[in-house]
Design a protein around this motif. Structure first.
Motif, PDB file in Angstrom:
ATOM      1  N   VAL A   1       3.195  -1.060   4.182  1.00  0.00           N
ATOM      2  CA  VAL A   1       2.695   0.293   3.915  1.00  0.00           C
ATOM      3  C   VAL A   1       3.897   1.226   3.751  1.00  0.00           C
ATOM      4  O   VAL A   1       4.798   1.240   4.591  1.00  0.00           O
ATOM      5  CB  VAL A   1       1.797   0.808   5.056  1.00  0.00           C
ATOM      6  N   THR A   2       3.914   2.001   2.679  1.00  0.00           N
ATOM      7  CA  THR A   2       5.028   2.898   2.389  1.00  0.00           C
ATOM      8  C   THR A   2       4.508   4.291   2.099  1.00  0.00           C
ATOM      9  O   THR A   2       3.509   4.453   1.390  1.00  0.00           O
ATOM     10  CB  THR A   2       5.834   2.406   1.164  1.00  0.00           C
ATOM     11  N   ASP A   3       5.180   5.304   2.643  1.00  0.00           N
ATOM     12  CA  ASP A   3       4.849   6.695   2.323  1.00  0.00           C
ATOM     13  C   ASP A   3       5.601   7.129   1.067  1.00  0.00           C
ATOM     14  O   ASP A   3       6.811   6.889   0.940  1.00  0.00           O
ATOM     15  CB  ASP A   3       5.268   7.625   3.469  1.00  0.00           C
ATOM     16  N   HIS A   4       4.902   7.768   0.155  1.00  0.00           N
ATOM     17  CA  HIS A   4       5.559   8.383  -1.002  1.00  0.00           C
ATOM     18  C   HIS A   4       6.428   9.537  -0.536  1.00  0.00           C
ATOM     19  O   HIS A   4       6.076  10.261   0.402  1.00  0.00           O
ATOM     20  CB  HIS A   4       4.497   8.896  -1.983  1.00  0.00           C
ATOM     21  N   ASP A   5       7.589   9.721  -1.178  1.00  0.00           N
ATOM     22  CA  ASP A   5       8.485  10.843  -0.868  1.00  0.00           C
ATOM     23  C   ASP A   5       8.755  11.603  -2.159  1.00  0.00           C
ATOM     24  O   ASP A   5       9.474  11.128  -3.039  1.00  0.00           O
ATOM     25  CB  ASP A   5       9.791  10.322  -0.266  1.00  0.00           C
ATOM     26  N   CYS A   6       8.185  12.803  -2.262  1.00  0.00           N
ATOM     27  CA  CYS A   6       8.289  13.583  -3.501  1.00  0.00           C
ATOM     28  C   CYS A   6       9.679  14.155  -3.723  1.00  0.00           C
ATOM     29  O   CYS A   6       9.981  14.649  -4.817  1.00  0.00           O
ATOM     30  CB  CYS A   6       7.257  14.712  -3.507  1.00  0.00           C
TER      31      CYS A   6
ATOM     32  N   LEU B   1      -0.871  11.980 -10.110  1.00  0.00           N
ATOM     33  CA  LEU B   1      -0.383  13.354 -10.104  1.00  0.00           C
ATOM     34  C   LEU B   1      -1.443  14.240  -9.478  1.00  0.00           C
ATOM     35  O   LEU B   1      -2.555  14.350 -10.030  1.00  0.00           O
ATOM     36  CB  LEU B   1      -0.089  13.818 -11.535  1.00  0.00           C
ATOM     37  N   PRO B   2      -1.176  14.786  -8.282  1.00  0.00           N
ATOM     38  CA  PRO B   2       0.104  14.871  -7.583  1.00  0.00           C
ATOM     39  C   PRO B   2       0.426  13.731  -6.614  1.00  0.00           C
ATOM     40  O   PRO B   2       1.496  13.723  -6.027  1.00  0.00           O
ATOM     41  CB  PRO B   2      -0.040  16.182  -6.804  1.00  0.00           C
ATOM     42  N   GLY B   3      -0.485  12.788  -6.407  1.00  0.00           N
ATOM     43  CA  GLY B   3      -0.393  11.828  -5.301  1.00  0.00           C
ATOM     44  C   GLY B   3       0.952  11.161  -5.110  1.00  0.00           C
ATOM     45  O   GLY B   3       1.505  11.147  -4.001  1.00  0.00           O
ATOM     46  N   VAL B   4       1.517  10.562  -6.185  1.00  0.00           N
ATOM     47  CA  VAL B   4       2.791   9.843  -6.045  1.00  0.00           C
ATOM     48  C   VAL B   4       3.829  10.406  -7.009  1.00  0.00           C
ATOM     49  O   VAL B   4       4.671   9.682  -7.543  1.00  0.00           O
ATOM     50  CB  VAL B   4       2.607   8.318  -6.243  1.00  0.00           C
ATOM     51  N   SER B   5       3.774  11.710  -7.233  1.00  0.00           N
ATOM     52  CA  SER B   5       4.693  12.373  -8.158  1.00  0.00           C
ATOM     53  C   SER B   5       5.737  13.197  -7.420  1.00  0.00           C
ATOM     54  O   SER B   5       5.623  13.444  -6.218  1.00  0.00           O
ATOM     55  CB  SER B   5       3.909  13.270  -9.127  1.00  0.00           C
ATOM     56  N   SER B   6       6.751  13.633  -8.169  1.00  0.00           N
ATOM     57  CA  SER B   6       7.810  14.452  -7.590  1.00  0.00           C
ATOM     58  C   SER B   6       7.296  15.846  -7.268  1.00  0.00           C
ATOM     59  O   SER B   6       6.260  16.285  -7.797  1.00  0.00           O
ATOM     60  CB  SER B   6       8.983  14.565  -8.562  1.00  0.00           C
ATOM     61  N   ARG B   7       8.020  16.549  -6.426  1.00  0.00           N
ATOM     62  CA  ARG B   7       7.650  17.930  -6.113  1.00  0.00           C
ATOM     63  C   ARG B   7       7.637  18.775  -7.392  1.00  0.00           C
ATOM     64  O   ARG B   7       6.752  19.600  -7.598  1.00  0.00           O
ATOM     65  CB  ARG B   7       8.631  18.526  -5.091  1.00  0.00           C
TER      66      ARG B   7
ATOM     67  N   ILE C   1       0.862  -1.186   0.000  1.00  0.00           N
ATOM     68  CA  ILE C   1       0.000   0.000   0.000  1.00  0.00           C
ATOM     69  C   ILE C   1       0.895   1.230   0.000  1.00  0.00           C
ATOM     70  O   ILE C   1       1.744   1.394   0.884  1.00  0.00           O
ATOM     71  CB  ILE C   1      -0.937   0.001   1.225  1.00  0.00           C
ATOM     72  N   LEU C   2       0.728   2.080  -1.006  1.00  0.00           N
ATOM     73  CA  LEU C   2       1.536   3.285  -1.155  1.00  0.00           C
ATOM     74  C   LEU C   2       0.676   4.503  -0.827  1.00  0.00           C
ATOM     75  O   LEU C   2      -0.366   4.712  -1.446  1.00  0.00           O
ATOM     76  CB  LEU C   2       2.071   3.372  -2.588  1.00  0.00           C
ATOM     77  N   ILE C   3       1.108   5.276   0.158  1.00  0.00           N
ATOM     78  CA  ILE C   3       0.333   6.446   0.596  1.00  0.00           C
ATOM     79  C   ILE C   3       0.665   7.631  -0.310  1.00  0.00           C
ATOM     80  O   ILE C   3       1.817   8.071  -0.401  1.00  0.00           O
ATOM     81  CB  ILE C   3       0.635   6.816   2.061  1.00  0.00           C
ATOM     82  N   ALA C   4      -0.353   8.152  -0.984  1.00  0.00           N
ATOM     83  CA  ALA C   4      -0.192   9.243  -1.958  1.00  0.00           C
ATOM     84  C   ALA C   4      -0.098  10.578  -1.220  1.00  0.00           C
ATOM     85  O   ALA C   4      -1.080  11.318  -1.116  1.00  0.00           O
ATOM     86  CB  ALA C   4      -1.361   9.241  -2.943  1.00  0.00           C
ATOM     87  N   LEU C   5       1.094  10.897  -0.762  1.00  0.00           N
ATOM     88  CA  LEU C   5       1.280  12.108   0.038  1.00  0.00           C
ATOM     89  C   LEU C   5       1.350  13.380  -0.799  1.00  0.00           C
ATOM     90  O   LEU C   5       1.173  14.472  -0.254  1.00  0.00           O
ATOM     91  CB  LEU C   5       2.571  12.000   0.863  1.00  0.00           C
ATOM     92  N   GLY C   6       1.607  13.263  -2.103  1.00  0.00           N
ATOM     93  CA  GLY C   6       1.881  14.485  -2.852  1.00  0.00           C
ATOM     94  C   GLY C   6       3.082  15.164  -2.230  1.00  0.00           C
ATOM     95  O   GLY C   6       4.151  14.571  -2.123  1.00  0.00           O
ATOM     96  N   ILE C   7       2.914  16.415  -1.797  1.00  0.00           N
ATOM     97  CA  ILE C   7       4.011  17.115  -1.112  1.00  0.00           C
ATOM     98  C   ILE C   7       3.769  17.204   0.398  1.00  0.00           C
ATOM     99  O   ILE C   7       4.431  17.963   1.090  1.00  0.00           O
ATOM    100  CB  ILE C   7       4.230  18.528  -1.703  1.00  0.00           C
ATOM    101  N   HIS C   8       2.816  16.420   0.922  1.00  0.00           N
ATOM    102  CA  HIS C   8       2.527  16.443   2.362  1.00  0.00           C
ATOM    103  C   HIS C   8       3.601  15.698   3.145  1.00  0.00           C
ATOM    104  O   HIS C   8       4.402  14.942   2.589  1.00  0.00           O
ATOM    105  CB  HIS C   8       1.159  15.801   2.647  1.00  0.00           C
TER     106      HIS C   8
ATOM    107  N   GLU D   1       7.196  12.677 -13.199  1.00  0.00           N
ATOM    108  CA  GLU D   1       8.124  11.861 -12.408  1.00  0.00           C
ATOM    109  C   GLU D   1       7.318  11.208 -11.300  1.00  0.00           C
ATOM    110  O   GLU D   1       6.722  11.916 -10.475  1.00  0.00           O
ATOM    111  CB  GLU D   1       9.237  12.723 -11.813  1.00  0.00           C
ATOM    112  N   VAL D   2       7.283   9.886 -11.256  1.00  0.00           N
ATOM    113  CA  VAL D   2       6.427   9.189 -10.302  1.00  0.00           C
ATOM    114  C   VAL D   2       7.220   8.175  -9.491  1.00  0.00           C
ATOM    115  O   VAL D   2       8.328   7.770  -9.850  1.00  0.00           O
ATOM    116  CB  VAL D   2       5.248   8.481 -11.013  1.00  0.00           C
ATOM    117  N   ASN D   3       6.614   7.766  -8.401  1.00  0.00           N
ATOM    118  CA  ASN D   3       7.220   6.777  -7.512  1.00  0.00           C
ATOM    119  C   ASN D   3       7.501   5.486  -8.286  1.00  0.00           C
ATOM    120  O   ASN D   3       6.622   4.956  -8.962  1.00  0.00           O
ATOM    121  CB  ASN D   3       6.259   6.503  -6.343  1.00  0.00           C
TER     122      ASN D   3
END
Length: 426
Positions: free
Chosen positions: A128-133, A185-191, A100-107, A152-154
């Motif tokens: 469970v993994t947090d996305h890191d933009c 985008l933006p959920g699992v994308s780069s800043r 499970i990948l958490i779509a943090l965006g830039i959070h 650019e995505v995870n």
């Protein structure tokens, strides 16, 4: 003798009673009555039944990534994720092959307690993994959109055999609607990707302001939505599962299937349920965000301000009840109001784009088009700097508003401003 309409409007933990003369009242705008077609579990099961063909194509050994939202966006994930994983198990997918990948965006990253809230009974069982933009080693460049947004995505979603997107359909103030493609985008994308896609809400030319299609509830021709669609197509998820939540944050509908079609079905349902048709615009709108936590800060409260402005004549008066006990919601948000005009702020935003600066610009833009009386705990001088009129109570706000209104003014009252979109009937 005229009769009054009695109403309670929330601000933080307080409720303000309002007696409003019917001679001045156009309407109280609220969501349409919700007819629940089953329990949350039944709704999810029924939605998953509708995409059984997609699930049947999964095979033992497939590595599956499920993308879901963080805690700032309630979706009912604690209900639907266990049901979804159970369906995957039933077609031969082992727990060890699911992530499970958490779509943090830039959070910010989530705490273990927040992970547990998101995944419910799956906590400790499914990875469970947090996305890191901002981690270049975890990002893969897939190409540019037609308008030049780099995608650019995870790498987890690019390396998985199967990708499932989950989340909630909502209104979004410039992408039209949340949910669906927004998980990529933006959920699992780069800043960089997030900033570029959000920046596309502005017209290309200096001083052009917001693109006329980049508005709440609009998808056709919306440049932000189109960038998200292109990015999602590059990932090509197998299917989506999107929910719609009622004001009580419980699931009232669910949509699953092909990622474009299922999302559009969810958007149509959401629009039908939470739009409030109006025949004319008012001289006055009195709007509450709905109390805490919907008015925890000004960035959150802006959503209600944005929606309510759709029911207001140019130069009209808005009374916004938004306690803002946590201030602005971002440390740099208020700094943008050092620019005296909306045009100056927009010019600065084009030179150094920030998402919070974009929200500041949107606030200032409405403060220039309307006269906004803000009932909040924010310092009065700072409210004035933002172009609004400070008040500490609803009664005080009404007294400040009355001299700015015509004698026979007409008003809308909106008790739950964050969930109701006024829509002019053509």
């Amino acid at each position: 003798m005229y009769h009054n309409r009695m109403l309670e409007l929330k601000c933080g933990d307080n409720s303000y009673p309002l007696q409003f003369a019917l001679e001045h009242l156009l309407s109280v705008l609220s969501p349409r009555p919700i007819q629940r077609q089953g329990t949350p579990v039944e709704l999810i099961e029924r939605a998953l039944d509708s995409c059984a063909v997609s699930l049947a194509s999964f095979a033992s050994g497939d590595r599956v990534v499920i993308v879901t939202s963080d805690v700032t966006r309630p979706t009912g994930s604690e209900v639907y994720l266990p049901l979804l994983v159970s369906r995957l198990n039933s077609v031969g997918i082992k727990d060890r092959d699911i992530e499970i990948l958490i779509a943090l965006g830039i959070h910010r990253k989530q705490t273990p307690a927040e992970h547990k809230r998101i995944v419910g009974e799956l906590y400790g069982r499914i990875k469970v993994t947090d996305h890191d933009c901002d981690d270049p080693g975890e990002l893969v460049y897939l190409g540019d959109t037609m308008r030049g947004v780099p995608v650019e995505v995870n790498r987890r979603v690019t390396e998985a055999d199967r990708v499932i997107l989950t989340g909630a359909v909502t209104f979004h103030y410039f992408a039209g609607f949340g949910g669906g493609r927004k998980s990529i985008l933006p959920g699992v994308s780069s800043r960089k990707s997030c900033m570029a896609s959000h920046f596309s809400l502005l017209n290309p030319e200096e001083g052009g302001g917001r693109h006329p299609k980049a508005v709440t509830g609009s998808l056709d021709g919306n440049p932000v939505h189109e960038a998200m669609l292109e990015a999602c197509a590059m990932v090509a998820p197998d299917f989506i599962l999107n929910t719609v939540l009622g004001p009580d944050k419980h699931i009232i509908a669910a949509f699953a299937g092909e990622w474009r079609d299922a999302h559009l079905c969810g958007c149509r349902f959401y629009n039908d349920t939470f739009s409030a048709p109006i025949d004319e615009k008012g001289d006055l709108v009195v709007v509450s965000c709905g109390g805490f936590p919907k008015d925890i800060n000004l960035i959150q409260a802006h959503k209600s301000m944005e929606y309510a402005s759709r029911a207001l004549k140019p130069g009209g008066v808005m009374i916004l009840l938004a306690e803002c006990r946590d201030g602005y919601g971002n440390a740099t948000f208020f700094n943008w109001f050092g620019h005296e005009t909306c045009a100056e702020l927009e010019s600065a935003l084009r030179k150094r784009y920030e998402i919070n600066g974009q929200t500041a610009w949107s606030v200032k833009e409405k403060a220039e088009r309307f006269r906004i009386v803000l009932v909040s705990k924010l310092p009065a001088e700072e409210v004035r700097t933002m172009g609004m009129i400070p008040a500490t109570t609803l009664d005080e706000a009404l007294q400040l508003a009355l001299p700015m209104l015509p004698d026979r003014y007409q008003a809308y009252l909106i008790p739950e401003g964050g969930t109701v979109l006024p829509v002019m009937q053509t």
